[in-house]
Structures are given as structure tokens and as C-alpha cells.
Design a protein around this motif. Structure first.
Motif, PDB file in Angstrom:
ATOM      1  N   ARG A 184      -2.824   2.796  -0.155  1.00  0.00           N
ATOM      2  CA  ARG A 184      -3.732   3.271  -1.213  1.00  0.00           C
ATOM      3  C   ARG A 184      -3.035   4.296  -2.117  1.00  0.00           C
ATOM      4  NH1 ARG A 184      -7.451   1.798   2.815  1.00  0.00           N
ATOM      5  NH2 ARG A 184      -9.387   0.906   1.969  1.00  0.00           N
TER       6      ARG A 184
ATOM      7  N   ASN B  90      -2.962   2.216   5.942  1.00  0.00           N
ATOM      8  CA  ASN B  90      -3.944   2.084   4.852  1.00  0.00           C
ATOM      9  C   ASN B  90      -3.762   3.192   3.822  1.00  0.00           C
ATOM     10  OD1 ASN B  90      -5.406  -0.235   5.265  1.00  0.00           O
ATOM     11  ND2 ASN B  90      -7.123   0.741   6.289  1.00  0.00           N
TER      12      ASN B  90
ATOM     13  N   TYR C 141      -6.949   9.874   2.024  1.00  0.00           N
ATOM     14  CA  TYR C 141      -7.257   8.464   2.261  1.00  0.00           C
ATOM     15  C   TYR C 141      -7.484   8.150   3.742  1.00  0.00           C
ATOM     16  CZ  TYR C 141      -5.530   7.827  -2.509  1.00  0.00           C
ATOM     17  OH  TYR C 141      -5.345   7.904  -3.861  1.00  0.00           O
TER      18      TYR C 141
ATOM     19  N   TYR D 222      -3.959  -4.561   1.239  1.00  0.00           N
ATOM     20  CA  TYR D 222      -4.832  -3.847   0.295  1.00  0.00           C
ATOM     21  C   TYR D 222      -5.042  -4.676  -0.972  1.00  0.00           C
ATOM     22  CZ  TYR D 222      -6.639  -0.204  -2.772  1.00  0.00           C
ATOM     23  OH  TYR D 222      -7.420   0.507  -3.634  1.00  0.00           O
TER      24      TYR D 222
END
Length: 787
Positions: A283, A279, A21, A57
Motif C-alpha cells: 500500500r 500488505n 497501514y 493489491y
């Protein structure tokens, strides 16, 4: 944290999943450094950042970050005062541009009132360099190519190059397309030694003159620069040299522009990598359907429906795992292939994930401990040194664990005491568990030895557990049963597989009665627990429904109480206001009477009667029996509406007629030729017109301001609420006869301003509109003029 445990638990596979990711080199570097921590403060920071990342997110699809290269070597060269090339500068430019984008992104989050625990403070460490960023973006393309806009001189040189190349092509076309084409090997123009040439047959080399730059392998073709283009090629070559010199000058200038900001650029790159890592964590949490763990400083672990993160989430079996509150040791017994090893790994790996600041694959409100170290001795073949026997390998590992473990350690051991004589192995397993208990460590161990079932009952802070086995299908369910030891299923399995009855009976006869009774007891306990779990699940569902209903009723009751209290307070205030006005008027009348009595020299009304009357009036201020209060009754009567009643619409200052009740809070009111939906609290019964000598008609007429403001302030309103307010306000302003009004919508994100503009464009009663003057709010407000 124990590195062998990380290897056994395949911690690197978790990191590898995160790596997929990441989009930045700095993020990759931070992931490489990731290790579980026992620092509670640092761990809470990590979890807060992951929580922020998960919220972003969910709401915004993550922090917007492009692919970012490693710029640390470029900054090292910059520190050595070396000139950077175009690609290096372009990669630094991308970091600076991304910095500005991320700062703007978080500023927009603040405008949207999205609450974050920590990242709104972290982003303030980013340093934006708008002038430097703008210059780099203008001068360089993403691949490092210098643009024509880098300098006026470069743009002019490239224009000369383009013109010269066009002149060369025009001249060359005369050779490739004209009568001389027959002397060429091919009718093309090519380049040799950075000069334009044509392929001429060797026998016609004298026809074109000029310079021979190359020949073919056979010697039949010569690549000749015709005399007619020699001067143009010379000019082109000079222009190209000028271009290179100007490009080098620009690169040196851009390098010097970055030189004072080396530390800021490096810190920006590190922070962007940190955001990239956050991030990735969010994810990965979304993919695992993971949740934020709570921290227990006294290591009371409670994993609700925990799942092994490296098993297909569609196939993995979830289990509740608790340790540290009522017991610090769990002894899992039962046959092979039941899921004991995976359960042990799930506890350890989920704990390692949580202590790394990652969300864990378990239900909400799960609790993890903060262990100083986690040790594992798992009986996988690959975890045992090949030069040692199975037993020796286990013992070496356990000896090392006992030397390092303490009261803040978690230990997971698979097949404790296996690989030797069963009697000695069981005794050794009990002794090892006692030693772990003496150290105060937390332990979850699996074993085949039946002796350890009794150990789980007899030792304090210890509990038995097993993996559930379905006796009908002869298959494990992989569910962990806390409090119930495992039973042997060998004879049942053999019977179901077709073993002759006499063999099974003989085997049972060889099994002592105590073992048979123990297996029967365990079987009964297992069945009882299955029923208890099912009943508990049903009760939990009912409890959740009851709690939801209770919360709903409680909320409605509080709203009712608040509304009732507010109405009572408003009524009391109105009543007291009327009493105050009456008191002031009565005091004036009494004062006038006293003056007149003194002037007349006689007392028509006695002083004690005046005082008594005044006291009676003052007593009205203390009246709390609002049901008998005439003021309240009068106020209630104003709100007792019926179809056909004449009412005053307070916001418009106009008299209308009630047509029909739309709902509990709204009536349809006829105002002249208009029918409008009006809230109850905006209505008041008009005076009884039947007693008037002249019955007026309900008409709508333009009047003055009617008390309404010529300015509407929408700041702080939600979009839908603001648009409804604009619609009502424009109607009110038209009825009030205003020639123009001002709507304040603020600047912000521009959503309100756009909504107001779109509404005004659609309204055919609007003559014109535009932003206020700069000294009166500018584009933060709009002036509206009516037809």
C-alpha cells in the motif's frame, strides 16, 4: 546499519508511514524490528514478498486481514495453565478464523492462475484448526461474550433467567401502574444488591412488606423488595449463579481445547502479522508510485527519476542518480538553496529503503547496490552536537566514518570542509576525498569550494555535478546535472535584483579572469546539456515508438510464418495420406496381376514395368513442390468460396448455401430456415450438383450423431470462450438430433457452472437439466435434455 545515518535520513518517518497501514499487533512488532540488510539472499526474499503483495493489491485489493490483537500474553497465560477469559479466547478465535480465511484466499488465487514468487509457499506454513475454530466461533462473540450456543445447559439456564425476569417485571408493573403507584416516589423499577426493588415513600414502608435494601440520601425514599417478588428474586439469583458457574466451566473447557496447539497458534499469529506487513509495504508503494528495484551485487547504482519519499510527491523534483559504474565519487558544487542536500539525502534514503525490502520512489528498472553500511554527514543543525562548533562536529563525524568505511560502504557528505578557513577547508576536503578513494568507498559530496571542481576532472573514478540554475528566473530548478560543475551566480543575481551597474562592473573587475572564463564555460556547458537532454528525450520517445512498432510487426510476422508453416504441414500430411492409400491399393493390384500371370503361365505386363510404375508412385511421397501438387490445389479449391456456393458445414454434417462474407474468417450460411455465422475452417465446398441428374434442395434434416460427441468438456476454458462454446454446441446437438447431452464444467470457483446454468435457463429449447449422478461427476457436470 549505522544508526546515526538512519536518524539523519529520517528512516523512522518511513516506518511511521508504513505503520498507518498495519492492522495487527504482530505486524507492528515486525515493523519495529525492520532494519536495512546487507544479506543479499534475505533482501531478495523481502523484495519478492513485496512484489507479491503489490500484485495482490493491484488485482485483489490486498490480502484480507481484520484487526488482530496481540495474543502473545494470552498464550503465555495458557502455558502457565491459567484459564483464559472470554475476551482473550475471542481474540485467539479471530486469529484462527483469519488463518482459515487467508488459506482460502490463496487457494482461490491459485485457481485464478495468479503467479506469485514466494507467498504461495509461505502460506503453506499456516496451520488451520477447523474444529477448534468452529467451536470458538460458535461459543464466543467478538467482545468475548459467551453465546447461548456454547452449551445446552447454558442455553436452558438463560431461558429460565429470561422467564423469571419476565415474571418479576409483570409483578412489579402492578405496583408502578396500579393503585399502589401513589405510594411510590417514582413509578419505576430499579435494582439494588442485584435484586429488583421499587422506590417507596418512607411513610408507606409497611404497605408492601418485603425487604428494605437501600434508602435515598434524604431518607424520604426506601428501596424495597416487595414480599411478592422475594421468591422470584431468589430464583433469579440462583439462576444467575448457575449461569456464572456454567460460563466458567465453558471457558475452562475452551482453554483446555486450545492448550495442545499453543505453538501452532503463535506461529499463525506471526505469519498473519507478516502478511499484514507485506500488505502495508504494497500500500505504501502504491501511494508513492514506487517500483521494485533491481539488485547490483557490484554496487552499480542507477536510480531513474528518483524522488525523495518524504517530500510531497506533487512538488518533489525527480533526478537520475548514477554511481558505481564509470565513477565512484560525485562532487556536487553550486550555491545554497539549489537542492544539493536533498539530492544527497535522496540517494541515501532510497538506498536504505531498497535494502529494507521496500519499493523505491523511482522509475521502473532502477538499480540499487547492496552496501554493508551507509554513512552520512549532513550539515543540518540538529545533526551536530550542541556542545561542539560546526567544524568540530563535522570532523568528529568524518573521523568516525573513515575508521569504519570500506569498499562496500556508501558515504554522503554535505558541505565537505565547511566551517573553517576556505583555503584550509578546500585542502582538507580534497585530502578526505582522497582517503575515501583509498578505502574504495562510494561517495557523493557537496561543497562550495571551487578548487573541488578541478578535483572532479583530475581524479580517476570521480565526476563533477551541480544543481541546475535558471539564469532568467534566478531560481534553482533542483535538477541534478552530472558531468557539469556548479557556477557562481552571485553577480547575476545581484544585477537582476537592481544592484547598480558600476558596482557589478567593479566586482567583475576584482574577479580574476580565470574565474570568469570558468563561469562562462560552465554556463555554456549547462546550456548544451539542457539541449542535449531535450534531444535525448525526444529521441527516446521516438525509439520507444519504433520499438513498439517493431515488436508488433515481429509478432504479426511470426504469426504469419506459423500459420503458413502449419498450412504447408497440413497439406503435406493430406497429400502423403492419399499417396499412402494409393500405394497400398496399387500394391494390391500389382500382387493380383502377378498371381493371374503365374496362373495363366504368361507375362502380359513385364516385371520391370511394374517396378517402374511402383517407383513412380513412391516418388509422389517426396514431392515438396506444393504449388504444383494436385492434392493441394484440390484442397485450396475447397476453400475458394463465393456467394451462392453450396458448402458442407463440417461440424454439423449439413449442406448449406453461402449468403455473404462477414469478415476474412467467417461466412453467413443458410441452413434450411437457419442463418448461421460459420468459420472458414469449418466449411468445405460441396460437390458440383449441376452435374447430378437430380438437383437437391439445401435442407436441414435431423440425423444421427454426425460424428459429434454427446459430451462437451469446458474445463480449462476461459469464461467468455466457454459460454460461446456452449452456445455452438447446443445448436450442433439439436441439429444432430440428440435427445440429451452432458456438459462438463468442473467445480472450481463455480463461475463456469453458474454461467452454464444461467444459459440453460434462458434457452427455450431446453426441456430440463440437472447435475450428473454422484458416481458420474456430481455437480462437476450438467445433463441437458432437449424438447
Amino acid at each position: 546499519m549505522n544508526q546515526k545515518t538512519l536518524k539523519i535520513m529520517e528512516y523512522d518517518r518511513i516506518k511511521q508511514a508504513l505503520r498507518g497501514y498495519l492492522v495487527s499487533a504482530a505486524g507492528q512488532h515486525e515493523l519495529n524490528q525492520l532494519q536495512p540488510t546487507a544479506d543479499v539472499k534475505q533482501l531478495q526474499i523481502w523484495l519478492d514478498e513485496t512484489r507479491d503483495g503489490a500484485d495482490i493489491y493491484r488485482l485483489e485489493s490486498g490480502i484480507p486481514l481484520p484487526k488482530l490483537d496481540d495474543i502473545r500474553p494470552h498464550l503465555h497465560r495458557l502455558a502457565m495453565e491459567a484459564a483464559l477469559n472470554g475476551l482473550e479466547l475471542a481474540q485467539i478465535s479471530r486469529v484462527l478464523w483469519t488463518t482459515s480465511s487467508v488459506v482460502k484466499f490463496f487457494r482461490d488465487l491459485e485457481d485464478k492462475e495468479i503467479d506469485l514468487r514466494r507467498l504461495n509457499r509461505v502460506v503453506k506454513e499456516l496451520v488451520t484448526l477447523p474444529d477448534v475454530t468452529r467451536r470458538l466461533r460458535t461459543s464466543l462473540e467478538g467482545d468475548g461474550h459467551i453465546t447461548d450456543e456454547a452449551s445446552p445447559a447454558l442455553k436452558q439456564i438463560r431461558q429460565h433467567i429470561t422467564q423469571t425476569e419476565a415474571a418479576i417485571r409483570t409483578t412489579m408493573d402492578q405496583y408502578t401502574r396500579g393503585k399502589d403507584a401513589k405510594y411510590l416516589s417514582e413509578t419505576i423499577v430499579t435494582i439494588r444488591d442485584d435484586r429488583y426493588v421499587i422506590p417507596v415513600r418512607a411513610e408507606y414502608k409497611q404497605r408492601f412488606g418485603g425487604i428494605v435494601h437501600d434508602q435515598s440520601a434524604s431518607g424520604q425514599t426506601l428501596f424495597i423488595e416487595p414480599q411478592a417478588v422475594v421468591g422470584l428474586n431468589n430464583r433469579l439469583r440462583q439462576n444467575q449463579m448457575d449461569e456464572r458457574h456454567e460460563e466458567q466451566r465453558i471457558l475452562a473447557e475452551l482453554t483446555a481445547l486450545l492448550s495442545p496447539y499453543q505453538d501452532e497458534i503463535l506461529r499463525n499469529a506471526e505469519l498473519l502479522g507478516h502478511f499484514d506487513f507485506i500488505n502495508a509495504k504494497s500500500r505504501y508503494a502504491h501511494q508513492l508510485k514506487a517500483s521494485e528495484p533491481k539488485l547490483s551485487l557490484d554496487n552499480q547504482v542507477n536510480l531513474r527519476q528518483a524522488r525523495h519519499p518524504l517530500i510531497d510527491q506533487k512538488k518533489v523534483v525527480a533526478n537520475d542518480i548514477t554511481i558505481g559504474r564509470d565513477y565512484k565519487a560525485i562532487i556536487v558544487t553550486g550555491p545554497n538553496t539549489g537542492g544539493k542536500t536533498i539530492t544527497l539525502k535522496t540517494l541515501a534514503l532510497v538506498q536504505l529503503m531498497g535494502q529494507s525490502g521496500l519499493f523505491i520512489p523511482a522509475n521502473e528498472n532502477s538499480v540499487i547496490g547492496v552496501f554493508d553500511d551507509i554513512f552520512a554527514d549532513i550539515g543540518d543543525e540538529q545533526s551536530i552536537e550542541q556542545s561542539l562548533s560546526t567544524f568540530s562536529g563535522h570532523m568528529e563525524n568524518i573521523v568516525a566514518i573513515l575508521q569504519q568505511a570500506d569498499e562496500r560502504s556508501l558515504i554522503v557528505v554535505d558541505e565537505l570542509g565547511a566551517g573553517t578557513d576556505p583555503q584550509e577547508g578546500a585542502a582538507l576536503a580534497i585530502a578526505i576525498l582522497d582517503e575515501i578513494g583509498t578505502l574504495g568507498s562510494y561517495v557523493m559530496a557537496s561543497t562550495h569550494y571551487p578548487e573541488l571542481k578541478a578535483y572532479g576532472y583530475n581524479r580517476p573514478d570521480t565526476i563533477n555535478a551541480s544543481m541546475e540554475f535558471n539564469g532568467e528566473t534566478l531560481r534553482p530548478t533542483y535538477h541534478l546535472l552530472i558531468g557539469i560543475p556548479g557556477r557562481s551566480n552571485a553577480l547575476d543575481i545581484a544585477s537582476r535584483l537592481g544592484m547598480p551597474a558600476q558596482v557589478i562592473d567593479a566586482a567583475r573587475g576584482l574577479t580574476d579572469q580565470d574565474s570568469q572564463d570558468l563561469n562562462a564555460m560552465i554556463s555554456d556547458l549547462t546550456e548544451q546539456k539542457r539541449h542535449a537532454d531535450r534531444d535525448a528525450a525526444e529521441l527516446q520517445t521516438q525509439l520507444e515508438e519504433a520499438n513498439a512498432l517493431h515488436d508488433q510487426l515481429q509478432k504479426q510476422f511470426e504469426q504469419y510464418q506459423h500459420q503458413k508453416d502449419q498450412l504447408m504441414l497440413d497439406a503435406k500430411r493430406d497429400a502423403n495420406r492419399l499417396v499412402d492409400e494409393s500405394r497400398k491399393r496399387a500394391n494390391q493390384i500389382i500382387a493380383d496381376i502377378r498371381k493371374k500371370q503365374l496362373a495363366a503361365g504368361q507375362s502380359v505386363v513385364k516385371e520391370d514395368e511394374l517396378i517402374s510404375a511402383q517407383g513412380a508412385l513412391n516418388a509422389l511421397q517426396q514431392d515438396t513442390k506444393l504449388k504444383k501438387n494436385r492434392v493441394l490445389r484440390r484442397e485450396k479449391a475447397k476453400l475458394d468460396f463465393h456467394k451462392g456456393d453450396s458448402v458442407l458445414v463440417k461440424s454439423y454434417g449439413q449442406i448449406g448455401v453461402l449468403m455473404q462474407q462477414l469478415d476474412d474468417n467467417h461466412w453467413e450460411v443458410q441452413l434450411g430456415i437457419l442463418k448461421m455465422k460459420i468459420a472458414n475452417n469449418d466449411l468445405e465446398k460441396a460437390k458440383d450438383t449441376a452435374k447430378s441428374k437430380k438437383q437437391p434442395r439445401a435442407t436441414v434434416r435431423r440425423s444421427g450423431s454426425s460424428g459429434m460427441s454427446p459430451t462437451l468438456d469446458l474445463r480449462g476454458h476461459r469464461y467468455e470462450e466457454a459460454m460461446a462454446e456452449v452456445d455452438r454446441y447446443i445448436d450442433s446437438a439439436l441439429l444432430a438430433g440428440y435427445p440429451s447431452v452432458t456438459i462438463i464444467h468442473g467445480k472450481g470457483t463455480g463461475a463456469l457452472r453458474k454461467g452454464v446454468t444461467d444459459y440453460l435457463k434462458r434457452n427455450n429449447r431446453i426441456k430440463s437439466f440437472g447435475f450428473s449422478p454422484a458416481n458420474a461427476g456430481g455437480d462437476g457436470s450438467t445433463v441437458v435434455r432437449f424438447k
